[in-house]
Design a protein around this motif. Structure first.
Motif, PDB file in Angstrom:
ATOM      1  N   LEU A  28       9.967  34.772   3.753  1.00 22.64           N
ATOM      2  CA  LEU A  28      10.547  33.521   4.207  1.00 22.64           C
ATOM      3  C   LEU A  28      11.320  32.747   3.159  1.00 22.64           C
ATOM      4  N   SER A  29      11.207  33.101   1.890  1.00 31.50           N
ATOM      5  CA  SER A  29      11.870  32.294   0.884  1.00 31.50           C
ATOM      6  C   SER A  29      13.375  32.186   1.070  1.00 31.50           C
ATOM      7  N   PRO A  30      14.092  33.230   1.540  1.00 32.34           N
ATOM      8  CA  PRO A  30      15.530  33.066   1.740  1.00 32.34           C
ATOM      9  C   PRO A  30      15.861  32.171   2.932  1.00 32.34           C
ATOM     10  N   LEU A  31      14.859  31.847   3.764  1.00 29.74           N
ATOM     11  CA  LEU A  31      15.119  31.133   5.013  1.00 29.74           C
ATOM     12  C   LEU A  31      14.412  29.780   5.035  1.00 29.74           C
ATOM     13  N   ALA A  32      14.256  29.192   3.858  1.00 26.13           N
ATOM     14  CA  ALA A  32      13.467  27.971   3.759  1.00 26.13           C
ATOM     15  C   ALA A  32      14.038  26.830   4.589  1.00 26.13           C
ATOM     16  N   HIS A  33      15.323  26.865   4.875  1.00 27.91           N
ATOM     17  CA  HIS A  33      15.932  25.770   5.617  1.00 27.91           C
ATOM     18  C   HIS A  33      16.392  26.196   7.007  1.00 27.91           C
ATOM     19  N   ALA A  34      15.969  27.382   7.431  1.00 24.63           N
ATOM     20  CA  ALA A  34      16.379  27.865   8.750  1.00 24.63           C
ATOM     21  C   ALA A  34      15.511  27.240   9.835  1.00 24.63           C
ATOM     22  N   ASN A  35      16.087  27.072  11.030  1.00 21.21           N
ATOM     23  CA  ASN A  35      15.304  26.657  12.187  1.00 21.21           C
ATOM     24  C   ASN A  35      14.897  27.903  12.946  1.00 21.21           C
ATOM     25  N   ASN A  36      13.651  28.249  12.855  1.00 18.43           N
ATOM     26  CA  ASN A  36      13.172  29.478  13.452  1.00 18.43           C
ATOM     27  C   ASN A  36      12.378  29.224  14.720  1.00 18.43           C
ATOM     28  N   VAL A  37      12.412  30.196  15.608  1.00 21.26           N
ATOM     29  CA  VAL A  37      11.516  30.254  16.751  1.00 21.26           C
ATOM     30  C   VAL A  37      10.348  31.131  16.330  1.00 21.26           C
ATOM     31  N   ILE A  38       9.131  30.656  16.527  1.00 21.64           N
ATOM     32  CA  ILE A  38       7.942  31.397  16.114  1.00 21.64           C
ATOM     33  C   ILE A  38       7.254  31.962  17.348  1.00 21.64           C
ATOM     34  N   VAL A  39       6.986  33.274  17.316  1.00 24.54           N
ATOM     35  CA  VAL A  39       6.356  33.981  18.429  1.00 24.54           C
ATOM     36  C   VAL A  39       5.085  34.653  17.934  1.00 24.54           C
ATOM     37  N   LEU A  40       3.977  34.462  18.646  1.00 26.15           N
ATOM     38  CA  LEU A  40       2.722  35.118  18.281  1.00 26.15           C
ATOM     39  C   LEU A  40       2.616  36.471  18.970  1.00 26.15           C
ATOM     40  N   ASN A  41       2.384  37.512  18.181  1.00 29.32           N
ATOM     41  CA  ASN A  41       2.171  38.861  18.703  1.00 29.32           C
ATOM     42  C   ASN A  41       0.671  39.127  18.705  1.00 29.32           C
ATOM     43  N   SER A  42       0.007  38.808  19.828  1.00 28.61           N
ATOM     44  CA  SER A  42      -1.457  38.824  19.858  1.00 28.61           C
ATOM     45  C   SER A  42      -2.028  40.219  19.729  1.00 28.61           C
ATOM     46  N   GLY A  43      -1.264  41.251  20.098  1.00 32.37           N
ATOM     47  CA  GLY A  43      -1.770  42.611  20.041  1.00 32.37           C
ATOM     48  C   GLY A  43      -1.671  43.274  18.686  1.00 32.37           C
ATOM     49  N   GLU A  44      -0.987  42.645  17.736  1.00 33.12           N
ATOM     50  CA  GLU A  44      -0.869  43.269  16.418  1.00 33.12           C
ATOM     51  C   GLU A  44      -1.120  42.292  15.273  1.00 33.12           C
ATOM     52  N   ALA A  45      -1.586  41.085  15.584  1.00 31.09           N
ATOM     53  CA  ALA A  45      -1.980  40.102  14.577  1.00 31.09           C
ATOM     54  C   ALA A  45      -0.835  39.748  13.628  1.00 31.09           C
ATOM     55  N   THR A  46       0.298  39.398  14.211  1.00 32.84           N
ATOM     56  CA  THR A  46       1.432  38.930  13.427  1.00 32.84           C
ATOM     57  C   THR A  46       2.135  37.809  14.174  1.00 32.84           C
ATOM     58  N   LEU A  47       2.984  37.103  13.453  1.00 28.09           N
ATOM     59  CA  LEU A  47       3.930  36.217  14.105  1.00 28.09           C
ATOM     60  C   LEU A  47       5.334  36.650  13.713  1.00 28.09           C
ATOM     61  N   SER A  48       6.234  36.629  14.679  1.00 28.50           N
ATOM     62  CA  SER A  48       7.638  36.958  14.438  1.00 28.50           C
ATOM     63  C   SER A  48       8.429  35.668  14.311  1.00 28.50           C
ATOM     64  N   LEU A  49       9.407  35.684  13.404  1.00 26.94           N
ATOM     65  CA  LEU A  49      10.313  34.559  13.247  1.00 26.94           C
ATOM     66  C   LEU A  49      11.698  34.968  13.715  1.00 26.94           C
ATOM     67  N   ILE A  50      12.239  34.184  14.638  1.00 30.32           N
ATOM     68  CA  ILE A  50      13.552  34.474  15.197  1.00 30.32           C
ATOM     69  C   ILE A  50      14.484  33.326  14.835  1.00 30.32           C
ATOM     70  N   ASP A  51      15.614  33.641  14.219  1.00 29.54           N
ATOM     71  CA  ASP A  51      16.615  32.621  13.959  1.00 29.54           C
ATOM     72  C   ASP A  51      17.239  32.224  15.292  1.00 29.54           C
ATOM     73  N   GLU A  52      17.112  30.957  15.665  1.00 28.58           N
ATOM     74  CA  GLU A  52      17.559  30.524  16.982  1.00 28.58           C
ATOM     75  C   GLU A  52      19.058  30.694  17.161  1.00 28.58           C
ATOM     76  N   ALA A  53      19.834  30.448  16.091  1.00 28.81           N
ATOM     77  CA  ALA A  53      21.287  30.518  16.206  1.00 28.81           C
ATOM     78  C   ALA A  53      21.784  31.947  16.410  1.00 28.81           C
TER      79      ALA A  53
END
Length: 339
Positions: A28-53
Motif C-alpha cells: 500500500l505504500s505507493p497508494l497512500a493517497h488513493a481512494n480505494n474500494v475495500i472488499v473482504l474475501n471471506s473464503g481466503e482471509a484477505t481484503l482486496s483494494l480496488i482503485d475506484e477511478a
C-alpha cells in the motif's frame, strides 16, 4: 468489565502482527493517497483494494479467518474488519487499507454495528448463538453483556432512537428485538425461513426482512409484532442497500442472481436487475449515486451496475467468496443497514 480496543502488539502474536504490517506496507505504500474500494474475501482471509477511478485491483492484504463484515468507526478514523473464525478484529486505514491495530479475543464477530447515537457497539455471534453489547464513549467500547440468542443471529438494524436493535435468527426463523439499555430480549417473533438482512423504512415505520430461505421480503409492523405483507423479489432474498433517494432500497437475491429495487412507500418491488453473476450479496453506492457496486459471493468477482440503465457494466476479479464492501469517499454509516 472488558475493554475492547487494545494495542495489536500486546494481543496479537508477534509473527502474525509483523506479517500483516509488512504485507500492508509493501502493498500500500505507493497508494497512500488513493481512494480505494475495500472488499473482504471471506473464503481466503484477505481484503482486496480496488482503485475506484481505474476499477483495477491494486493490492491485497491478509486478514483473520472468515472476514465477513466491516464498518467504519463513527469518526471514520479506522475501518473495522470483523474476523469471525479468528475471534478478532482488525482495524485498517479506511482510505488505504493499511493495518492500524490487531485486536484479539473478540469472540465470533460476524456482523457489527454502532447505534445511531454512537453509545452502543454490537456484534452478532453467528456460530456461538450470542449477541455481544458494548458501551461506547467515543474511545473504547467496553463489554456490557453477552446475551444468549439462538439460533444463528446474523444481521441487525437499530431504531433511530437507539433504544432497540433488531436481530435475525437464521435457523429458528425468528426476529428478535433487544433493549439496549438493559441488554434484554424484549420479544421474538416468527418471520419465515432463514431471515437475514434487515432494513427500517423512513420514520422506522416498518422493518423489512430479507428471507434468504424464500423468495420474498417480510414487511414487519414491529410495534404490533405482525408480518403485514410479503414482497415477492427472488430466491435467496438477502441484504439491503439504500439508493439514497429517500424512497428506494436495493435487495440482493443470492440464489436468483438478481437485485430487486423496493419502493419503501408503496412496499412493492418496482424492478429486478438481471444479467448478473452468481450470488449477489453486499452492495455499496458510489458517492455520485450513479453506480451500485455488488459482491458476488459465488463468482469471485465484484460488479458495477449503472443505475441509469440498470445494467451490469463492469466485473472485477477479486478473492474467494467476496462479502463486505466499503467506499472511503462516502460518509461513515454507524448502523449496519446495507453494510
Amino acid at each position: 468489565m472488558h475493554t475492547l480496543f487494545v494495542s495489536g502488539a500486546k494481543r496479537a502474536s508477534g509473527a502474525v502482527a509483523a506479517a500483516l504490517v509488512a504485507a500492508a506496507a509493501g502493498l500500500l505504500s505507493p497508494l497512500a493517497h488513493a481512494n480505494n474500494v475495500i472488499v473482504l474475501n471471506s473464503g481466503e482471509a484477505t481484503l482486496s483494494l480496488i482503485d475506484e477511478a481505474s476499477q483495477q485491483v491494486v493490492g491485497k492484504v491478509p486478514t483473520g479467518k472468515e472476514p465477513h463484515h466491516l464498518m467504519a468507526m463513527p469518526d471514520n478514523s479506522s475501518l473495522i474488519v470483523a474476523n469471525s473464525v479468528s475471534n478478532n478484529l482488525m482495524l485498517v486505514d479506511p482510505k488505504t487499507g493499511k493495518l492500524q491495530k490487531w485486536i484479539e479475543n473478540i469472540e465470533d464477530p460476524y456482523q457489527l454495528g454502532f447505534s445511531p447515537d454512537r453509545k452502543w457497539f454490537v456484534t452478532t455471534g453467528l456460530r456461538l448463538d450470542r449477541l455481544d453489547v458494548y458501551h461506547y464513549d467515543g474511545k473504547e467500547p467496553v463489554l456490557a453483556k453477552r446475551l444468549p440468542l439462538a439460533t444463528m443471529p446474523s444481521h441487525m438494524a437499530f431504531t433511530n432512537d437507539s433504544k432497540t436493535v433488531f436481530v435475525t435468527l437464521q435457523v429458528s426463523g425468528e426476529l428478535a428485538a433487544v433493549d439496549l439499555a438493559t441488554q434484554t430480549v424484549k420479544w421474538k417473533m416468527k418471520v419465515g425461513d432463514t431471515p437475514a438482512g434487515l432494513w427500517l423504512t423512513p420514520g422506522d415505520k416498518y422493518l423489512l426482512v430479507g428471507m434468504t430461505g424464500e423468495d420474498d421480503v417480510a414487511v414487519v409492523d414491529w410495534r404490533t409484532q405482525q408480518v403485514i405483507k410479503r414482497i415477492h423479489t427472488g430466491k435467496g432474498a438477502h441484504n439491503f442497500r439504500s439508493l439514497d433517494d429517500g424512497r428506494h432500497v436495493a435487495l440482493s437475491n443470492r440464489v436468483a442472481g438478481t437485485i430487486s429495487i423496493i419502493d419503501e412507500e408503496t412496499l412493492t418491488n418496482v424492478r429486478d436487475i438481471t444479467g448478473l453473476m452468481p450470488g449477489p450479496d453486499d452492495m455499496e453506492l458510489s458517492a455520485d449515486k450513479r453506480y451500485l457496486w455488488v459482491t458476488f459471493r459465488f463468482a469471485k468477482h465484484v460488479g458495477i451496475i449503472d443505475l441509469k440503465t440498470y445494467q451490469l457494466v463492469k466485473t472485477i476479479a477479486v478473492g474467494r467468496s467476496p462479502h463486505g464492501i466499503y467506499f472511503f469517499d462516502r460518509a461513515p454509516v454507524t448502523a449496519p443497514n446495507g453494510a
